[in-house]
Motif scaffolding. Sequence first.
Motif, PDB file in Angstrom:
ATOM      1  N   SER A  94      -7.586  40.014  27.231  1.00 19.68           N
ATOM      2  CA  SER A  94      -6.853  38.978  26.506  1.00 19.68           C
ATOM      3  C   SER A  94      -6.711  39.402  25.049  1.00 19.68           C
ATOM      4  O   SER A  94      -7.710  39.576  24.343  1.00 19.68           O
ATOM      5  N   SER A 123      -6.951  38.294  30.948  1.00 17.95           N
ATOM      6  CA  SER A 123      -5.613  38.481  30.410  1.00 17.95           C
ATOM      7  C   SER A 123      -4.792  37.205  30.462  1.00 17.95           C
ATOM      8  O   SER A 123      -4.679  36.560  31.505  1.00 17.95           O
ATOM      9  N   ASP A 124      -4.190  36.843  29.333  1.00 18.49           N
ATOM     10  CA  ASP A 124      -3.353  35.655  29.263  1.00 18.49           C
ATOM     11  C   ASP A 124      -1.916  35.979  28.899  1.00 18.49           C
ATOM     12  O   ASP A 124      -1.075  35.087  28.828  1.00 18.49           O
ATOM     13  N   THR A 160     -10.857  31.819  29.563  1.00 20.60           N
ATOM     14  CA  THR A 160     -10.575  32.112  28.155  1.00 20.60           C
ATOM     15  C   THR A 160     -11.473  31.338  27.190  1.00 20.60           C
ATOM     16  O   THR A 160     -12.087  31.943  26.296  1.00 20.60           O
TER      17      THR A 160
END
Length: 351
Positions: free
Chosen positions: A114, A302-303, A331
């Motif tokens: 991210s 991962s965003d 997150t």
Amino acid sequence: MEFLSDLLTTMVTQLQKPTLSFLIGGMVLAALGSQFKVPDAIYKFIVMVLLLKVGLEAGISVREADLAQLLVPAIAAMVTGIAIVLIGAVTLARARGVSPVDGIATSGLFGAVSASTLAAGMAVMQDGGLPYEGFIGALYPFMDIAALVTAIVLGRLATARTATSGQGGAATMTLSFGGAGGGGHPGVVKEIITDTLRSSAVSALLLGLILGIVARPDAVVESFYDPLFSGLLSLLMLILGMEAWSRLSELRKVAHAYIAYAVAAPIVHGLIGFGLGLVAHYLTGFSAGGVVLLAVMAASSSDISGPPTIRGALPEANPSAYIGSSTGIGTPVAILSIPLFVALADAVIGF
């Protein structure tokens, strides 16, 4: 007891930093039903500026760094990304009520990086005056691509296995790196790497990295990117906090195993990254700050680059599962765990 006391004190201090406070503030606003909203175009602009800044500084540092010092952390980043996906494939993907391809897709996002979490980690380090190698941003693609390639290859194998088992046959699948042939999926690994490199997040990061190496952008970084960094990051954390809370509802549609995984994975994965960072520390003198940020990358999910890559390569995977668990829970847990890794590094290595 003194070790635990110091650990907790450091964690509480870090949670009071603006970066983490804005994340919590965003979650509170969303929980209260606030109509506060940041336009999507502004969100994309913020992400682009932050990634360019990280890439530029990484490129400047790579230009001045000993490449031998970069090699070991880069290998550690790749190994971390692959290990996280493999762990997810034998844990989450085999849990009751979890589709194998959904579990692998989810572990792929958790293995990838991210950008916002990495930026948050850097901000926490800078706020505390804690040093780290400037080339840390250059490690992003190593972990990101390694994790996504591993997840998509395993996901396609799982899909093929499910399809052939339904026909009463054995699953067979050929994966090639380029060209047609073998009757399988031609060029799948090459396609995955290409798609990942072309994603907006990785493209911005790599552009900054290349410009930092071949150009002399020091003045523009100092005059434009540095003053904007903290303010834009606080807005990004506010947005992510609100989005994370809204994503929680999506997890109601999938198995409870995702919730347990999303809560535990950032800590476990971060400790894996921390351990490999320690190896790099003892081999090359990798700094305590570098160890922390490698752990932060490992803890993140991962965003930006991951979801579209997974969606395109594994369309049969359920977005509510992998996006809901990663953005909704992973997150914020990863960002809130940054003080833990800072405290561990201070206790084990010292700043």
